[in-house]
Design an enzyme around this catalytic site. Sequence first.
Site, PDB file in Angstrom:
ATOM      1  N   ASN A 169      -2.211  -0.123   6.889  1.00  0.00           N
ATOM      2  CA  ASN A 169      -1.680  -1.373   7.437  1.00  0.00           C
ATOM      3  C   ASN A 169      -0.726  -2.092   6.479  1.00  0.00           C
ATOM      4  OD1 ASN A 169      -3.583  -2.191   5.604  1.00  0.00           O
ATOM      5  ND2 ASN A 169      -4.811  -3.384   7.046  1.00  0.00           N
ATOM      6  N   LYS A 194       0.816  -1.211   0.000  1.00  0.00           N
ATOM      7  CA  LYS A 194       0.000   0.000   0.000  1.00  0.00           C
ATOM      8  C   LYS A 194       0.859   1.275   0.000  1.00  0.00           C
ATOM      9  CE  LYS A 194      -3.957  -2.206   2.265  1.00  0.00           C
ATOM     10  NZ  LYS A 194      -4.955  -2.109   3.356  1.00  0.00           N
ATOM     11  N   HIS A 237      -1.990  -5.653   1.421  1.00  0.00           N
ATOM     12  CA  HIS A 237      -3.315  -6.236   1.162  1.00  0.00           C
ATOM     13  C   HIS A 237      -3.126  -7.642   0.622  1.00  0.00           C
ATOM     14  CE1 HIS A 237      -7.370  -6.772  -0.573  1.00  0.00           C
ATOM     15  NE2 HIS A 237      -6.726  -7.256  -1.628  1.00  0.00           N
ATOM     16  N   ARG A 278      -1.790 -14.480   4.082  1.00  0.00           N
ATOM     17  CA  ARG A 278      -2.589 -13.807   5.103  1.00  0.00           C
ATOM     18  C   ARG A 278      -1.939 -13.957   6.474  1.00  0.00           C
ATOM     19  NH1 ARG A 278      -6.884 -11.613   3.463  1.00  0.00           N
ATOM     20  NH2 ARG A 278      -7.755 -11.433   5.556  1.00  0.00           N
ATOM     21  N   ARG A 314       2.223  -6.377   8.902  1.00  0.00           N
ATOM     22  CA  ARG A 314       1.412  -5.254   9.376  1.00  0.00           C
ATOM     23  C   ARG A 314       1.892  -4.744  10.727  1.00  0.00           C
ATOM     24  NH1 ARG A 314      -4.283  -7.832   7.178  1.00  0.00           N
ATOM     25  NH2 ARG A 314      -4.319  -6.712   5.185  1.00  0.00           N
TER      26      ARG A 314
END
Length: 212
Positions: free
Chosen positions: A124, A20, A127, A94, A114
């Site tokens: 955070n 991000k 993604h 994840r 994160r």
Amino acid sequence: MEKRRATWQICVERTLAVIKPDSMDKAEEILDVIVRSGFTVIQRRKLHLSPEQCSDFYAEHYGKMYFPSLTAFMSSGPIIAMVLARDQAISYWRELMGPKNSEKAKLTQPDSLRALYGTDDLRNAVHGSESFLLAEKEIQFMFPGTVVEPTPTDRAAHDYLSRYVNPTLLTGLTQLCKQKPADPPVRTRITITTITTITIILEFGIARYDDE
């Protein structure tokens, strides 16, 4: 006595990963962590999404209170989109990302991306797709024209091995056996070791055994 049935499975899965805007200055560090964690970066591109594109990408979040902030943030600067591949790529990615809220990640998974690079539940750092269907949709969004095929299992995987893998192995082993090194015992040890290694890879790297 319990019987085990061999279920053939090509252990490769793909997922979308995004670095991000808030973590672009740490992109190389994050990429290094990704590769060291066993992922292969299949595709990669740097882009700057418009607010409209962000709205389309996060369409399933439309109507949520945080939606305007999310789209504004994701369109505030460049991002890096990647297609990652490995066995169970979606779940492993994840896990590597950690909880969505970076503050919670710092407490519960301090080594996650994160926790290391995020600041809150919006900024955070990264993604990741939540499921295979979302991975397919998101990869096609970031990389138009890409086809994400399901992981082949059972007969399809066995056919793949028979058609593509086994002939290559047979050719390689035939050539190896034709070699005549100066030390025949060395030749024999090399051949046996090679065959044993290939057998282990085929049995444990591709085949998964389930109890009947």
